[in-house]
Design a protein around this motif. Structure first.
Motif, short mmCIF file in Angstrom:
data_model
loop_
_atom_site.label_atom_id
_atom_site.label_comp_id
_atom_site.label_asym_id
_atom_site.label_seq_id
_atom_site.Cartn_x
_atom_site.Cartn_y
_atom_site.Cartn_z
N TRP A 52 37.98 35.45 43.53
CA TRP A 52 38.68 34.96 42.42
C TRP A 52 39.62 33.83 42.98
O TRP A 52 40.08 33.71 43.95
CB TRP A 52 39.44 35.95 41.74
CG TRP A 52 38.69 36.91 40.91
CD1 TRP A 52 38.40 38.22 41.63
CD2 TRP A 52 38.44 37.00 39.63
NE1 TRP A 52 37.66 38.95 40.63
CE2 TRP A 52 37.48 38.39 39.49
CE3 TRP A 52 38.52 36.05 38.64
CZ2 TRP A 52 36.96 38.51 38.24
CZ3 TRP A 52 37.75 36.53 37.31
CH2 TRP A 52 37.11 37.67 37.40
N LYS A 53 39.64 32.37 42.22
CA LYS A 53 40.40 31.45 42.47
C LYS A 53 41.69 31.51 41.58
O LYS A 53 41.30 31.29 40.30
CB LYS A 53 39.67 30.09 42.54
CG LYS A 53 40.51 28.60 42.46
CD LYS A 53 40.93 28.82 44.21
CE LYS A 53 41.62 27.56 44.69
NZ LYS A 53 42.34 27.35 45.72
N ALA A 54 42.88 31.67 41.94
CA ALA A 54 44.04 31.24 41.09
C ALA A 54 44.30 29.93 40.70
O ALA A 54 44.52 28.98 41.60
CB ALA A 54 45.00 32.30 41.60
N LEU A 70 48.99 31.15 34.06
CA LEU A 70 48.12 31.35 35.71
C LEU A 70 46.87 32.09 34.96
O LEU A 70 46.62 32.94 34.20
CB LEU A 70 48.89 32.35 36.32
CG LEU A 70 48.40 32.88 37.76
CD1 LEU A 70 48.29 31.69 38.64
CD2 LEU A 70 49.21 33.76 38.01
N VAL A 71 45.82 31.54 35.68
CA VAL A 71 44.35 32.04 35.27
C VAL A 71 43.80 32.29 36.48
O VAL A 71 44.00 31.52 37.64
CB VAL A 71 43.82 30.84 34.56
CG1 VAL A 71 42.27 31.30 34.11
CG2 VAL A 71 44.22 30.81 33.22
N GLU A 72 42.53 33.40 36.69
CA GLU A 72 41.89 33.56 38.01
C GLU A 72 40.57 33.25 37.53
O GLU A 72 40.07 33.98 36.31
CB GLU A 72 42.09 34.99 38.26
CG GLU A 72 43.55 35.30 38.94
CD GLU A 72 43.42 36.57 39.55
OE1 GLU A 72 44.47 36.90 40.46
OE2 GLU A 72 43.05 37.37 38.79
N VAL A 73 39.86 32.47 38.14
CA VAL A 73 38.36 32.07 38.02
C VAL A 73 37.24 32.70 38.84
O VAL A 73 37.71 32.33 40.18
CB VAL A 73 38.22 30.63 37.63
CG1 VAL A 73 36.90 30.34 37.37
CG2 VAL A 73 39.33 30.07 36.71
N PRO A 74 36.36 33.35 38.66
CA PRO A 74 35.48 33.68 39.57
C PRO A 74 34.55 32.45 40.14
O PRO A 74 34.28 31.70 39.49
CB PRO A 74 34.51 34.69 38.76
CG PRO A 74 34.49 34.34 37.21
CD PRO A 74 35.89 33.58 37.18
#
Length: 333
Positions: free
Chosen positions: A41-43, A261-265
């Motif tokens: 995951w990329k924040a 704030l978002v976490e992207v796979p």
């Protein structure tokens, strides 16, 4: 007496110890370690955006005499949010009304002369040429009246277009003018955001090949953790960043352009993970009990972060960075 009962006491203690020894392994299970897939995951930060950003423009130039909205107000499509007035239009309408009155008086006189000429024509007093001239004069006056009425209708329409209408239903974002300001035709009086809200992301272009539409996105808000869906990935990269939109059901829309704030796979990797109860901590070190050829043995391990497992029955898993290898048999209490 002590010597007599000693063998019985030792036999009882041996039976009790044997029962305790047998109960321990019966309550434990053995887990064979194998690599599991872990999502990376990329924040990043996303911003709350509206689907449509439409300016409410003035259709005529003039003075803003009324403005009924301010920033943050909710409006409906077609709602009147302001009024622009041009006093010159009223003067032009008055001038056309005067022309209409003059043309109608002239037409009345021309119709009277035409009617008289038609009677005299029967007596041979008036020529046919004169009768045609009077008829043509009446037709010209009627056409002038029709043209003047059309021009008057145009001015009335311009006057009605002084009302400033909301182009879409939504929330007023900006109001750059104030009552009393002089504006030109087509100038924006307010900016309205509508069509729903979504999150817009700007990610480094190196992550573009790792993104996939429909992927689940983690979102951290003041109310807790929620999730969304990566709905669209834009093909054009600007400034070394790729733009993507995220659909969120319960998105806080109080502030537009608010950062979230978002976490992207961004990819997958293999990792070793064991249930949390299999780890015991003593003196600042983490220990895991494994089965070996000579019996159970404890190993010191270095743990990582929590890992989500596809098997919900396994509970919380913890990644093992070192100390264990694939194929090890871990005893889970």
């Amino acid at each position: 007496m002590t010597a007599r009962f000693a063998p019985v006491l030792l036999a009882g203690l041996s039976l009790y110890a044997g029962s305790v020894f047998c109960t321990g392994p019966a309550l434990a299970e053995t887990l064979t370690l194998s690599p599991v897939k872990v999502t990376e995951w990329k924040a990043v930060y996303g911003s709350v955006e509206t689907r449509d950003v439409a300016p409410a423009r003035a259709r005529i130039g003039g003075v803003v005499v009324e403005l009924t909205v301010t920033e943050g107000d909710a409006v409906e499509e077609g709602q009147t949010i302001g009024l622009v007035r041009d006093d010159k239009i009223n003067f032009q309408i008055d001038a056309l009304d005067a022309q209409l009155a003059a043309f109608e008086s002239q037409l009345k006189t021309a119709d009277t002369e035409l009617e008289r000429a038609q009677k005299l024509m029967a007596q041979g007093v008036v020529t046919r040429q004169r009768l045609d001239q009077l008829s043509t004069q009446s037709d010209v006056l009627r056409n002038q009246i029709a043209s003047t009425k059309a021009n008057r209708a145009v001015l009335e329409q311009q006057q009605n277009e002084g009302e400033i209408l909301a182009p879409v239903a939504g929330k007023v974002l900006t109001v750059p003018v104030t009552p009393g300001a002089v504006i030109m035709p087509g100038e924006a009086v307010a900016t309205i955001g509508g069509g729903g809200f979504f999150l817009r992301l700007a990610l480094p272009e190196r992550l573009a090949p790792m993104l996939a539409e429909g992927a689940e996105i983690r979102i951290s808000t003041d109310g807790g953790q929620t999730s969304g869906t990566l709905a669209k990935i834009y093909p054009q990269i600007e400034g070394g960043r790729v733009t993507a939109d995220v659909e969120v059901e319960a998105l806080d829309t109080q502030f537009v352009d608010a950062r979230v704030l978002v976490e992207v796979p961004v990819g997958d990797r293999k990792a070793l993970a064991i249930p949390q109860p299999a780890i015991s901590t003593r003196n600042g070190l983490d220990f895991v009990t494994v089965e070996t050829g000579t019996g159970a043995a404890e190993r010191v391990v270095v743990t990582g972060g929590p890992v989500e497992s596809a098997d919900k029955n396994q509970g919380d898993l913890v990644e093992i960075l070192s100390g264990l290898a694939a194929g090890d048999r871990v005893i889970v209490p």
